[in-house]
Design a protein around this motif. Structure first.
Motif, PDB file in Angstrom:
ATOM      1  N   PHE A 169      -1.716   1.625 -12.182  1.00 22.85           N
ATOM      2  CA  PHE A 169      -2.079   0.213 -11.129  1.00 22.85           C
ATOM      3  C   PHE A 169      -2.916  -0.540 -11.789  1.00 22.85           C
ATOM      4  N   HIS A 203       0.953  -1.146  -0.042  1.00 17.33           N
ATOM      5  CA  HIS A 203      -0.151   0.058  -0.191  1.00 17.33           C
ATOM      6  C   HIS A 203       1.125   1.281   0.180  1.00 17.33           C
ATOM      7  N   LEU A 204       0.924   1.929  -1.154  1.00 20.32           N
ATOM      8  CA  LEU A 204       1.897   3.161  -1.325  1.00 20.32           C
ATOM      9  C   LEU A 204       1.008   4.422  -1.016  1.00 20.32           C
ATOM     10  N   HIS A 205       1.152   5.011  -0.079  1.00 19.93           N
ATOM     11  CA  HIS A 205       0.628   6.334   0.445  1.00 19.93           C
ATOM     12  C   HIS A 205       1.460   7.453  -0.350  1.00 19.93           C
ATOM     13  N   PHE A 206       0.846   8.006  -1.445  1.00 24.37           N
ATOM     14  CA  PHE A 206       1.862   8.947  -2.254  1.00 24.37           C
ATOM     15  C   PHE A 206       1.513  10.252  -1.907  1.00 24.37           C
ATOM     16  N   LEU A 241       3.908  11.525  -7.097  1.00 25.68           N
ATOM     17  CA  LEU A 241       3.615  10.907  -8.458  1.00 25.68           C
ATOM     18  C   LEU A 241       3.800  11.912  -9.445  1.00 25.68           C
ATOM     19  N   PRO A 301      -2.520   1.964  -4.775  1.00 27.15           N
ATOM     20  CA  PRO A 301      -2.049   3.498  -4.581  1.00 27.15           C
ATOM     21  C   PRO A 301      -2.923   4.306  -3.563  1.00 27.15           C
ATOM     22  N   GLU A 302      -2.503   5.087  -2.831  1.00 31.63           N
ATOM     23  CA  GLU A 302      -3.343   6.000  -2.210  1.00 31.63           C
ATOM     24  C   GLU A 302      -3.041   7.374  -2.409  1.00 31.63           C
ATOM     25  N   THR A 305      -3.499   8.465 -11.899  1.00 29.13           N
ATOM     26  CA  THR A 305      -2.706   7.724 -11.007  1.00 29.13           C
ATOM     27  C   THR A 305      -3.335   6.216 -11.223  1.00 29.13           C
ATOM     28  N   SER A 306      -4.480   6.029 -11.298  1.00 28.82           N
ATOM     29  CA  SER A 306      -5.053   4.858 -11.235  1.00 28.82           C
ATOM     30  C   SER A 306      -4.663   3.889 -12.492  1.00 28.82           C
ATOM     31  N   ILE A 349       7.121   3.579 -11.455  1.00 28.06           N
ATOM     32  CA  ILE A 349       5.785   2.670 -11.103  1.00 28.06           C
ATOM     33  C   ILE A 349       6.042   1.496 -11.830  1.00 28.06           C
TER      34      ILE A 349
END
Length: 550
Positions: free
Chosen positions: A322, A215-218, A226, A267-268, A318-319, A251
């Motif tokens: 991933f 779980h990547l807290h960006f 990002l 991703p968060e 972003t989505s 990524i």
């Protein structure tokens, strides 16, 4: 003969370490600790030689499996010289009536390599006293990779120079599967940037513990980490001390590296609070904040929909990087502040969850406040809620919602004084059948607040003292930060991983068994080149075993 099941865990896995509890006295000499605890394991006989030229073979065409076979052979052969399993002890002689094991044969029943909540990780691993081969059978490529990890832990070396490889038991049978499908690690790159190389090392450590979600807290107070082609201003000012963000190519590397190890990447983008990293969108794009003056920490849902419209583009971009079907929107620690009412904040959260669900076709994930504070999440819904502060997964599932247990008092590793004994626990205690259906699993976390150059990167008053690890904030200290972070993470995260895989209530959190697990995990990871706090040492943000990082 030694047999392990859910009930007999305390006597099953100390095949090698010198642990002096009566429960371990009957365990065969010369084996290796297997962690996390398999669901069932049977071992008979003494040690047995493993041919130095052993081969791992399969009929599968999977390139992920092919790379894993090469990787684990290197790990296993390395144990002949570098001590992959800790610590070296005199081994019982290999049985004279059993030939060396010469091959590891891997069979996979499904060619699917999709990583999701429903991915199967089950496997069996066995060899008999008359076999010359280890046989691994799994429902998926990823279960087979886990079986190779288990096998690598069953290999040890002799104590004298030049000794060969041995396996624990002339005959062994393992049947294994996880209790929960979500076994995660959350790392915060929205404060202190986490280099790609550090993520690779973290994922190697995760794979050794059968953790399967990164779980990547960006985004947070220090940065939006990002690179965006739609809004390049988000990272334009990340230079000098603040330098550090992920490009799309980074990524892709991270996602590919994770997939090789059976790890999903979620991703968060944390909104509407913790949004100082999105402040560059205010002037040019018209994104609005609750505050009328700096620091801009929380987003405002304006009537014209400008803020939500920009956020939708950020989330969509972003989505697209991933493949995972879950997208984390944060939604934690919001306030009634400035012009932001509770209803305004909830409306922004609802709009973004709807966008993720309806436009992106993914499942939204949020922190507990979206349920218990703003009420943006209500049952029935597919949104996954993570409990971390005032609420637990038990409370979340009782309300009819899918849950992940991330409780800070149990699983926040940035609390460097949090003892591993807190992490050995049943995260679904006395759940009803309905709650068990909703329980996704657990996450252990490392927030990087304590590495900020100043408290919360300017989101808090400058009069506050600097965080303890502030000297490791800038990119010049990436190597020191990586070592510090990994030493804070491991071996404590090993215990949390064991709770998520197959918790056993017969194990005392303060007992010799778990002490040995911590020692073994630390030594095993160190032997693989992954930093882990040595046994008996104190590791914090600035030093390990009393030795400063810089």
């Amino acid at each position: 003969m030694m047999r392990h099941g859910r009930v007999a865990a305390a006597s099953a896995f100390f095949l090698m370490l010198a642990v002096t509890t009566q429960a371990l006295n009957d365990v065969a000499e010369g084996g290796a600790l297997v962690w996390p605890l398999p669901r069932e394991m049977n071992v008979s006989g003494g040690t047995r030689a493993l041919d130095a030229n052993f081969q791992i073979t399969t009929s599968s065409q999977s390139q992920i499996l092919a790379r894993a076979m090469k990787r684990y052979r290197a790990i296993i052969v390395g144990s002949a010289t570098s001590g992959t399993v800790p610590p070296p002890v005199p081994l019982a002689a290999a049985s004279a009536d059993t030939a060396p094991l010469r091959n590891v044969e891997v069979s996979v029943s499904s060619a699917s390599e999709e990583l999701s909540l429903s991915t199967c990780y089950n496997y069996t691993l066995q060899w008999t006293a008359t076999d010359d081969a280890v046989r691994i059978v799994s429902c998926s490529t990823f279960g087979a990779v886990y079986a190779l990890e288990t096998f690598s832990q069953l290999v040890s070396r002799g104590s004298s120079p030049g000794s060969g490889l041995f396996v624990s038991g002339s005959a062994v049978s393992v049947t294994d599967s996880p209790r929960f499908p979500h076994r995660g690690f959350m790392i915060d790159a929205g404060r202190r940037f986490v280099p790609v190389s550090a993520l690779f090392a973290l994922m190697d450590g995760m794979a050794a513990q059968k953790l399967n979600v990164l779980h990547l807290h960006f985004s947070d107070f220090c940065r939006f980490a990002l690179q965006s082609t739609t809004y390049p201003e988000l990272t334009a000012n990340l230079t000098g001390l603040q330098a550090g963000f992920y490009r799309p190519a980074d990524i892709r590397q991270v996602v590919a590296y994770a997939a090789d190890r059976g790890i999903r990447v979620i991703p968060e983008i944390d909104v509407p609070g913790h949004s100082l990293g999105l402040a560059p969108l205010r002037a040019k794009e018209g994104v609005q904040f609750c505050e009328q003056a700096e620091p801009f920490k929380q987003l405002y849902n304006d009537e014209g929909g400008r803020t939500v419209g920009v956020l939708e583009k950020v989330v969509a971009e972003t989505s697209a990087l991933f493949p995972d079907r879950v997208f984390h929107l944060g939604c934690d620690e919001t306030d009634v502040v400035g012009r932001c009412t509770l209803n305004n904040t909830a409306s922004l959260e609802v709009a973004l969850m709807r966008f993720v669900r309806e436009r992106l076709g993914k499942t939204p994930m949020v922190w507990e406040e979206a349920l218990f504070s703003t009420g943006a999440v209500r049952a029935p819904t597919d949104a996954v809620v993570a409990g971390w502060s005032q609420h637990t997964a038990a409370e979340i599932t009782a309300k009819g919602l899918p849950a992940v247990e991330s409780h800070g008092g149990w699983f926040y590793l940035n609390h460097v004084d949090l003892n591993y004994t807190k992490m050995w626990r049943d995260i679904a205690p006395s759940f009803t059948p309905a709650q068990r259906e909703l329980m996704r699993g657990g996450e252990v976390s490392l927030w990087t607040d304590n590495f900020c150059y100043e408290k919360q990167c300017g989101a808090s008053p400058p009069s506050n003292p600097k965080p303890p690890g502030h000297a490791l904030y800038g990119p010049d200290e990436d190597a020191a930060f990586t070592k510090s972070a990994l030493n804070i993470i491991f071996p404590r995260a090993c215990v949390a991983a064991g709770s998520f895989w197959n918790f056993d209530a017969d194990w005392d959190a303060k007992g010799d068994e778990l002490k040995a697990v911590v020692r073994a995990c630390s030594a095993r990871l160190a032997a693989r080149g992954i930093s882990a706090c040595p046994p008996g040492c104190v590791c914090n943000e600035t030093s390990a075993c009393g030795k400063p990082y810089i």
